[in-house]
Write an enzyme that holds these catalytic residues in place. Structure first.
Site, PDB file in Angstrom:
ATOM      1  N   GLN A 176      14.125 -15.717  35.890  1.00  0.00           N
ATOM      2  CA  GLN A 176      13.314 -16.625  35.066  1.00  0.00           C
ATOM      3  C   GLN A 176      13.694 -18.088  35.246  1.00  0.00           C
ATOM      4  O   GLN A 176      12.916 -18.975  34.892  1.00  0.00           O
ATOM      5  CB  GLN A 176      13.450 -16.249  33.575  1.00  0.00           C
ATOM      6  CG  GLN A 176      12.838 -14.898  33.252  1.00  0.00           C
ATOM      7  CD  GLN A 176      13.050 -14.554  31.800  1.00  0.00           C
ATOM      8  OE1 GLN A 176      14.106 -14.039  31.432  1.00  0.00           O
ATOM      9  NE2 GLN A 176      12.069 -14.844  30.959  1.00  0.00           N
ATOM     10  N   CYS A 218       8.160 -12.719  25.798  1.00  0.00           N
ATOM     11  CA  CYS A 218       8.940 -13.128  26.969  1.00  0.00           C
ATOM     12  C   CYS A 218       8.931 -14.644  27.040  1.00  0.00           C
ATOM     13  O   CYS A 218       7.879 -15.271  26.853  1.00  0.00           O
ATOM     14  CB  CYS A 218       8.329 -12.534  28.232  1.00  0.00           C
ATOM     15  SG  CYS A 218       9.232 -12.963  29.736  1.00  0.00           S
ATOM     16  N   LEU A 219      10.091 -15.221  27.332  1.00  0.00           N
ATOM     17  CA  LEU A 219      10.177 -16.684  27.432  1.00  0.00           C
ATOM     18  C   LEU A 219       9.325 -17.213  28.576  1.00  0.00           C
ATOM     19  O   LEU A 219       8.953 -18.383  28.577  1.00  0.00           O
ATOM     20  CB  LEU A 219      11.644 -17.110  27.615  1.00  0.00           C
ATOM     21  CG  LEU A 219      12.557 -16.800  26.422  1.00  0.00           C
ATOM     22  CD1 LEU A 219      14.001 -17.138  26.758  1.00  0.00           C
ATOM     23  CD2 LEU A 219      12.103 -17.567  25.181  1.00  0.00           C
ATOM     24  N   HIS A 254      12.680  -7.853  35.062  1.00  0.00           N
ATOM     25  CA  HIS A 254      12.601  -9.197  35.660  1.00  0.00           C
ATOM     26  C   HIS A 254      13.311  -9.232  37.011  1.00  0.00           C
ATOM     27  O   HIS A 254      12.804  -9.822  37.973  1.00  0.00           O
ATOM     28  CB  HIS A 254      13.252 -10.244  34.752  1.00  0.00           C
ATOM     29  CG  HIS A 254      12.375 -10.768  33.664  1.00  0.00           C
ATOM     30  ND1 HIS A 254      11.155 -11.370  33.893  1.00  0.00           N
ATOM     31  CD2 HIS A 254      12.562 -10.833  32.319  1.00  0.00           C
ATOM     32  CE1 HIS A 254      10.628 -11.772  32.734  1.00  0.00           C
ATOM     33  NE2 HIS A 254      11.461 -11.455  31.753  1.00  0.00           N
ATOM     34  N   HIS A 307      13.798  -4.690  29.707  1.00  0.00           N
ATOM     35  CA  HIS A 307      12.952  -5.876  29.943  1.00  0.00           C
ATOM     36  C   HIS A 307      13.604  -6.795  30.989  1.00  0.00           C
ATOM     37  O   HIS A 307      12.928  -7.300  31.886  1.00  0.00           O
ATOM     38  CB  HIS A 307      12.745  -6.585  28.596  1.00  0.00           C
ATOM     39  CG  HIS A 307      11.980  -7.861  28.635  1.00  0.00           C
ATOM     40  ND1 HIS A 307      10.751  -8.012  28.015  1.00  0.00           N
ATOM     41  CD2 HIS A 307      12.260  -9.075  29.168  1.00  0.00           C
ATOM     42  CE1 HIS A 307      10.320  -9.253  28.193  1.00  0.00           C
ATOM     43  NE2 HIS A 307      11.220  -9.921  28.884  1.00  0.00           N
ATOM     44  N   GLU A 308      14.922  -6.987  30.876  1.00  0.00           N
ATOM     45  CA  GLU A 308      15.615  -7.909  31.797  1.00  0.00           C
ATOM     46  C   GLU A 308      15.759  -7.303  33.191  1.00  0.00           C
ATOM     47  O   GLU A 308      15.616  -8.011  34.192  1.00  0.00           O
ATOM     48  CB  GLU A 308      16.996  -8.299  31.245  1.00  0.00           C
ATOM     49  CG  GLU A 308      17.006  -8.941  29.863  1.00  0.00           C
ATOM     50  CD  GLU A 308      16.030 -10.083  29.676  1.00  0.00           C
ATOM     51  OE1 GLU A 308      15.569 -10.678  30.666  1.00  0.00           O
ATOM     52  OE2 GLU A 308      15.693 -10.376  28.513  1.00  0.00           O
ATOM     53  N   GLY A 317      17.302 -12.668  25.338  1.00  0.00           N
ATOM     54  CA  GLY A 317      17.737 -12.291  26.676  1.00  0.00           C
ATOM     55  C   GLY A 317      17.182 -13.259  27.695  1.00  0.00           C
ATOM     56  O   GLY A 317      16.223 -13.999  27.408  1.00  0.00           O
TER      57      GLY A 317
END
Ligand code: GNR
Ligand code: NI
Length: 167
Positions: free
Chosen positions: A51, A91-92, A137, A133-134, A46
């Site tokens: 991000q 997480c990226l 963000h 999670h997204e 994702g």
């Protein structure tokens, strides 16, 4: 298409609250294509626009085994949330860190597609985790914010050390 640089925790820009998309147009579609390429290349399941330092409510997700099911969520809103699950998250924006986070087991989400059409989706398991999670963000929250303050401090120290080695 283009790969976009991903912000790293604790970059303060990860705390910005993203704005609603008012019109789904070609620039939106171009950003989504670039976000998808960036997510697949990372690789991740994702990516939220936050991000890549674009503060608009846009998310891409692909939780399929063979990376063949790209999902795009514009202006996603959580509806019903049921049950709970605890899963290991990464997480990226926080590379190399994984920890357990409690999330709803099942969620419903309403969103716009790339044509600006409204949809509703019911999700469970990993897809439900990723959606939560997204959306976090987009609201300026990283999974690390769900951990204890002691863990947050350790993660910040580790990120700072990592940044020095990489630089
Ligand atoms: O690639 C990712 N994996 C992942 C694993 C468990 C829970 C959430 C995620 S999302 C993450 C990509 C990312 O950072 N999205 O914001
Ligand atoms: Ni993330």
């Amino acid at each position: 298409m283009a790969l976009l640089p991903i912000l790293r925790f604790p970059d303060p820009r990860l705390k910005k609250v993203a704005a609603l998309v008012t019109k789904v147009d070609d620039s939106t579609r171009k950003l989504v294509a670039d976000m998808a390429e960036t997510m697949y290349e990372a690789p991740g399941i994702g990516l939220a626009a936050t991000q890549v330092d674009v503060h608009k409510r846009i998310v891409v997700i692909d939780v399929s085994e063979d990376k063949s099911e790209l999902r795009v969520f514009i202006n996603p809103t959580l509806g019903r949330c049921e049950g709970s699950q605890i899963g290991e998250e990464g997480c990226l924006s926080v590379p190399g860190i994984y920890d357990k986070v409690e999330r709803a087991e099942r969620v419903s989400v309403t969103y716009l597609d790339l044509d600006g059409k409204q949809h509703m989706l019911e999700a469970e398991g990993l897809l439900a985790v990723c959606i939560q999670h997204e959306i976090d963000h987009l609201n300026g929250t990283v999974f690390v914010d769900h951990l204890s303050l002691l863990k947050q401090t350790r993660i910040k120290n580790k990120m700072a050390k990592q940044a020095r080695v990489t630089a």
